[in-house]
Design a protein around this motif. Structure first.
Motif, short mmCIF file in Angstrom:
data_model
loop_
_atom_site.label_atom_id
_atom_site.label_comp_id
_atom_site.label_asym_id
_atom_site.label_seq_id
_atom_site.Cartn_x
_atom_site.Cartn_y
_atom_site.Cartn_z
N ASP A 213 0.82 -1.21 0.00
CA ASP A 213 0.00 0.00 0.00
C ASP A 213 0.85 1.26 0.00
OD1 ASP A 213 -2.05 -1.78 0.15
OD2 ASP A 213 -2.43 -1.50 2.30
N PHE A 214 2.00 1.21 0.67
CA PHE A 214 2.87 2.38 0.71
C PHE A 214 3.41 2.70 -0.68
CE2 PHE A 214 3.10 0.57 5.00
CZ PHE A 214 2.79 1.68 5.76
N GLU A 215 3.78 1.68 -1.42
CA GLU A 215 4.29 1.91 -2.77
C GLU A 215 3.20 2.42 -3.70
OE1 GLU A 215 7.44 -1.20 -4.08
OE2 GLU A 215 6.09 -2.22 -2.70
N GLU A 216 2.01 1.86 -3.58
CA GLU A 216 0.92 2.30 -4.43
C GLU A 216 0.56 3.75 -4.16
OE1 GLU A 216 -2.12 -0.49 -3.62
OE2 GLU A 216 -1.14 -2.15 -4.67
N ALA A 217 0.61 4.15 -2.89
CA ALA A 217 0.35 5.56 -2.57
C ALA A 217 1.43 6.46 -3.15
CB ALA A 217 0.27 5.74 -1.05
N ALA A 218 2.68 6.00 -3.13
CA ALA A 218 3.76 6.79 -3.71
C ALA A 218 3.61 6.90 -5.22
CB ALA A 218 5.11 6.16 -3.35
N LYS A 219 3.18 5.82 -5.88
CA LYS A 219 2.98 5.87 -7.33
C LYS A 219 1.87 6.84 -7.70
CE LYS A 219 4.67 1.18 -8.23
NZ LYS A 219 4.30 -0.20 -8.68
N LEU A 220 0.82 6.90 -6.86
CA LEU A 220 -0.26 7.85 -7.12
C LEU A 220 0.22 9.29 -7.02
CD1 LEU A 220 -3.24 6.16 -5.21
CD2 LEU A 220 -2.84 6.23 -7.68
N ASP A 221 1.25 9.51 -6.22
CA ASP A 221 1.83 10.84 -6.09
C ASP A 221 2.88 11.12 -7.16
OD1 ASP A 221 0.25 11.39 -3.93
OD2 ASP A 221 1.73 10.74 -2.45
N GLY A 222 3.07 10.17 -8.08
CA GLY A 222 4.00 10.38 -9.18
C GLY A 222 5.44 10.00 -8.88
N ALA A 223 5.68 9.23 -7.83
CA ALA A 223 7.05 8.83 -7.49
C ALA A 223 7.48 7.66 -8.36
CB ALA A 223 7.14 8.45 -6.01
N TYR A 225 10.57 4.56 -9.25
CA TYR A 225 11.10 3.45 -8.46
C TYR A 225 12.11 3.93 -7.43
CZ TYR A 225 8.86 0.13 -11.61
OH TYR A 225 7.94 -0.59 -12.32
N PHE A 226 13.07 4.75 -7.87
CA PHE A 226 14.12 5.16 -6.93
C PHE A 226 13.56 6.08 -5.85
CE2 PHE A 226 17.61 7.83 -5.46
CZ PHE A 226 18.55 6.87 -5.12
N LYS A 227 12.69 6.99 -6.23
CA LYS A 227 12.12 7.89 -5.23
C LYS A 227 11.28 7.11 -4.22
CE LYS A 227 9.73 12.30 -4.73
NZ LYS A 227 9.06 13.41 -5.45
N THR A 228 10.56 6.09 -4.71
CA THR A 228 9.79 5.25 -3.79
C THR A 228 10.71 4.51 -2.83
OG1 THR A 228 8.08 4.95 -5.48
CG2 THR A 228 8.13 3.36 -3.66
N TYR A 229 11.81 4.01 -3.37
CA TYR A 229 12.78 3.32 -2.52
C TYR A 229 13.39 4.27 -1.50
CZ TYR A 229 17.71 2.38 -1.49
OH TYR A 229 18.92 2.29 -0.88
N MET A 233 10.32 3.41 1.15
CA MET A 233 10.69 2.08 1.63
C MET A 233 11.89 2.11 2.58
SD MET A 233 8.42 0.20 0.23
CE MET A 233 9.03 -1.48 0.29
N LEU A 234 12.89 2.90 2.25
CA LEU A 234 14.10 2.91 3.09
C LEU A 234 13.83 3.37 4.51
CD1 LEU A 234 17.06 2.13 2.71
CD2 LEU A 234 17.56 4.53 2.24
N PRO A 235 13.04 4.45 4.73
CA PRO A 235 12.75 4.83 6.12
C PRO A 235 11.99 3.76 6.90
CG PRO A 235 12.29 6.66 4.64
CD PRO A 235 12.55 5.46 3.78
N LEU A 236 11.21 2.92 6.19
CA LEU A 236 10.46 1.87 6.87
C LEU A 236 11.33 0.67 7.22
CD1 LEU A 236 7.18 1.91 4.73
CD2 LEU A 236 7.50 2.86 7.02
N ALA A 237 12.52 0.60 6.64
CA ALA A 237 13.40 -0.55 6.84
C ALA A 237 14.45 -0.29 7.91
CB ALA A 237 14.07 -0.92 5.52
N GLY A 238 14.13 0.57 8.88
CA GLY A 238 15.09 0.91 9.93
C GLY A 238 15.63 -0.29 10.69
N PRO A 239 14.78 -1.22 11.17
CA PRO A 239 15.32 -2.39 11.89
C PRO A 239 16.27 -3.23 11.05
CG PRO A 239 12.98 -2.14 12.32
CD PRO A 239 13.31 -1.16 11.24
N ALA A 240 15.95 -3.43 9.77
CA ALA A 240 16.84 -4.21 8.91
C ALA A 240 18.15 -3.49 8.67
CB ALA A 240 16.15 -4.51 7.57
N LEU A 241 18.10 -2.17 8.51
CA LEU A 241 19.32 -1.39 8.34
C LEU A 241 20.20 -1.47 9.59
CD1 LEU A 241 17.87 1.78 6.55
CD2 LEU A 241 19.14 -0.11 5.51
#
Length: 322
Positions: A213-223, A225-229, A233-241
């Motif tokens: 859902d986060f990616e789909e919302a970003a695509k609706l805003d015109g983002a 692949y890299f901007k979505t990442y 996506m990157l801020p949501l991956a804090g524990p993995a980072l």
């Protein structure tokens, strides 16, 4: 079905609510039954065994600290955890008479550089493997995982040849026109560790757990692949980072094999290679060696303590999605 009026709570009617009475009332709650004696005994036994196991694993570290506080004659007498005459002379010699600061700075620089590269490249590759659709994606990912089964000793010769004549092009030795010898340089060590398959796998697995859902919302805003990442996506991956940061920094800080092979200049030695200078052909400086080992553990311990919550969350989340 009959209802026990003593057990069932009284529920007020509409008329009672209108008069301001309590909506419901009931009898006092009985005492919660305590745990059985067998359960408490089992729990006590389990904790006792775990405590004993923890102390068993702690013995080597305690022996290192104890040896670092001894003199050389006392350190070779035998296995004695309590030094007779504790002294900090070994720590003083490590920090003043040996090139310990230089080795620590080299390890910190290389570990930090490799960690930053892995955070960006592995997260970028993990996002591509998790979200993008392209031909041969699964096969390529399997090949990446297959590299984990190849030991470093088996890759030693080809990696050495590539770094000694980089970029190595066996099909055309004249292309490109400029070649570099990266043996004995920081760049060679950083290059072969820029992307680690373990971190790529960890990031890919974590990105699979994030809802689309986060990616789909970003695509609706015109983002794209890299901007979505980068922005979503990157801020949501804090524990993995955080997990990648701890694992990579610890691995590079403790690396010995590639540091010994590539960093041939004593001024470029890492901390692990520098520690071998305390081991001679006929004598080993055990107090100095243990003192240097204890000091080298401190940065890793502090890093893990600071980020252990995110580390555990990242590793756990990455392991629940296939």
């Amino acid at each position: 079905m009959a209802v026990d009026k003593q057990a069932a709570p009284h529920v007020a009617t509409i008329e009672q609510l209108a008069r301001g009475e309590d909506p419901a009332s009931g009898g006092p709650v009985g005492e919660i039954p305590g745990r059985s004696a067998g359960y408490r005994a089992t729990r006590l036994l389990v904790y006792t065994l775990l405590l004993g196991l923890a102390l068993l694993y702690f013995v080597p570290f305690f022996w290192s600290v104890s040896t670092s506080l001894k003199t050389i004659p006392e350190s070779v007498k035998g296995f004695d955890l309590i030094p007779n005459d504790p002294t900090l002379e070994a720590y003083r010699e490590v920090l003043t008479e040996f090139n310990f600061a230089r080795y620590a700075a080299n390890s910190a620089f290389m570990a930090t550089s490799v960690t930053l590269l892995n955070l960006f490249l592995c997260s970028l590759g993990g996002y591509a493997f998790a979200r993008l659709r392209f031909p041969g994606r699964e096969v390529l990912f399997m090949l990446v995982l297959a590299t984990l089964m190849i030991p470093d000793q088996l890759r030693f010769v080809p990696v050495f040849q590539i770094l000694s004549d980089f970029p190595h092009t066996s099909w055309n030795l004249d292309f490109p026109s400029v070649h570099y010898n990266l043996i004995g340089t920081y760049q060679g060590f950083i290059l072969i560790n820029a992307v680690l398959a373990t971190n790529l796998f960890l990031m890919r697995q974590y990105f699979l757990t994030i809802p689309k859902d986060f990616e789909e919302a970003a695509k609706l805003d015109g983002a794209g692949y890299f901007k979505t990442y980068w922005r979503v996506m990157l801020p949501l991956a804090g524990p993995a980072l955080a997990a990648v940061t701890i694992l990579t920094f610890q691995g590079m800080w403790n690396d010995f094999f590639w540091s010994l092979v590539i960093l041939q200049d004593p001024d470029h030695y890492s901390l692990t290679v520098g520690l071998s200078s305390f081991i001679g052909q006929y004598k080993t400086l055990w107090p100095q060696l243990m003192a240097a080992s204890v000091i080298s553990i401190i940065p890793i311990a502090l890093l893990f303590i600071a980020a252990q919550r995110y580390f555990i969350a990242g590793v756990t989340a990455a392991g629940v999605k296939g």
